[in-house]
Design a protein around this motif. Structure first.
Motif, short mmCIF file in Angstrom:
data_model
loop_
_atom_site.label_atom_id
_atom_site.label_comp_id
_atom_site.label_asym_id
_atom_site.label_seq_id
_atom_site.Cartn_x
_atom_site.Cartn_y
_atom_site.Cartn_z
N TYR A 14 9.64 5.88 7.86
CA TYR A 14 9.05 5.05 8.90
C TYR A 14 9.57 5.47 10.27
CZ TYR A 14 7.16 1.64 5.60
OH TYR A 14 6.44 1.02 4.61
N LEU A 15 8.73 5.28 11.27
CA LEU A 15 9.14 5.34 12.67
C LEU A 15 8.75 3.98 13.21
CD1 LEU A 15 10.26 6.94 15.03
CD2 LEU A 15 7.96 7.75 15.50
N GLY A 16 9.74 3.14 13.43
CA GLY A 16 9.45 1.74 13.75
C GLY A 16 8.84 1.08 12.53
N SER A 17 7.65 0.52 12.69
CA SER A 17 7.01 -0.15 11.56
C SER A 17 5.89 0.69 10.94
CB SER A 17 6.43 -1.49 12.03
OG SER A 17 5.44 -1.27 13.01
N GLN A 18 5.74 1.92 11.40
CA GLN A 18 4.64 2.77 10.93
C GLN A 18 5.13 3.90 10.02
OE1 GLN A 18 2.00 3.77 14.06
NE2 GLN A 18 0.92 5.29 12.88
N ARG A 42 3.32 14.90 6.06
CA ARG A 42 2.85 14.03 7.15
C ARG A 42 1.74 13.11 6.65
NH1 ARG A 42 2.10 19.02 9.71
NH2 ARG A 42 -0.09 18.43 9.90
N VAL A 43 1.67 11.92 7.23
CA VAL A 43 0.63 10.96 6.85
C VAL A 43 -0.76 11.58 6.98
CG1 VAL A 43 -0.49 8.79 7.55
CG2 VAL A 43 1.97 8.87 7.27
N VAL A 77 -6.55 1.52 8.35
CA VAL A 77 -6.67 1.78 9.78
C VAL A 77 -6.07 0.60 10.53
CG1 VAL A 77 -8.24 2.29 11.69
CG2 VAL A 77 -8.74 3.16 9.41
N LEU A 78 -5.10 0.90 11.38
CA LEU A 78 -4.46 -0.14 12.19
C LEU A 78 -5.41 -0.61 13.29
CD1 LEU A 78 -0.93 1.52 12.49
CD2 LEU A 78 -1.64 -0.31 10.94
N PRO A 79 -5.16 -1.80 13.87
CA PRO A 79 -6.06 -2.33 14.90
C PRO A 79 -6.34 -1.35 16.05
CG PRO A 79 -4.50 -4.01 14.25
CD PRO A 79 -4.09 -2.74 13.56
N LEU A 85 -1.14 4.54 5.73
CA LEU A 85 -1.25 4.41 4.27
C LEU A 85 -1.01 2.97 3.85
CD1 LEU A 85 0.87 7.53 3.26
CD2 LEU A 85 -1.59 7.41 3.62
N ALA A 86 -1.65 2.59 2.76
CA ALA A 86 -1.45 1.28 2.14
C ALA A 86 -1.65 1.46 0.64
CB ALA A 86 -2.45 0.27 2.69
N LEU A 87 -1.26 0.47 -0.13
CA LEU A 87 -1.50 0.50 -1.56
C LEU A 87 -2.76 -0.30 -1.87
CD1 LEU A 87 2.08 0.12 -3.08
CD2 LEU A 87 0.81 2.20 -2.51
#
Length: 102
Positions: A14-18, A42-43, A77-79, A85-87
């Motif tokens: 993570y870098l911060g919360s991402q 990389r993501v 996709v973030l706002p 990534l998510a599960l």
């Protein structure tokens, strides 16, 4: 060859919360060993595999010192429009945040 590759993620960075990287490797067809051992990825590369139709699963440490298959990984996709990534299915103790960090 019509069979798509299957990858596993064993840890995240993570870098911060991402999430910015994942330890991802190629799982052999028997799902008993690695064809390509996990390496920092990389993501954006993980997203590319998912978009190409490859399967990516989470792999959580088990009580015997091995890895247990978890839910599939998906693109989220973030706002602000950033892909992450998510599960696909999260349960207590089985979320992206529960994977080891590296």
């Amino acid at each position: 060859m019509d069979e798509k590759a299957k990858y596993g993620i064993t840890a995240v960075r993570y870098l911060g919360s991402q999430v910015v990287e994942a330890m991802m490797g190629l799982i052999d067809v028997s799902q008993q060993r690695w064809d390509l051992r996990p390496a920092p990825t990389r993501v954006s590369e993980v997203v590319d595999h998912l978009v190409e139709g490859d399967t990516v699963i989470s792999l959580f440490p088990d009580n015997r010192g091995g890895l247990a298959p978890g839910p599939e990984v998906k693109v989220d996709v973030l706002p602000e429009g950033t892909e992450t990534l998510a599960l696909a299915d999260e349960a207590p103790g089985r979320s992206l945040r529960d994977l080891p960090r590296f």
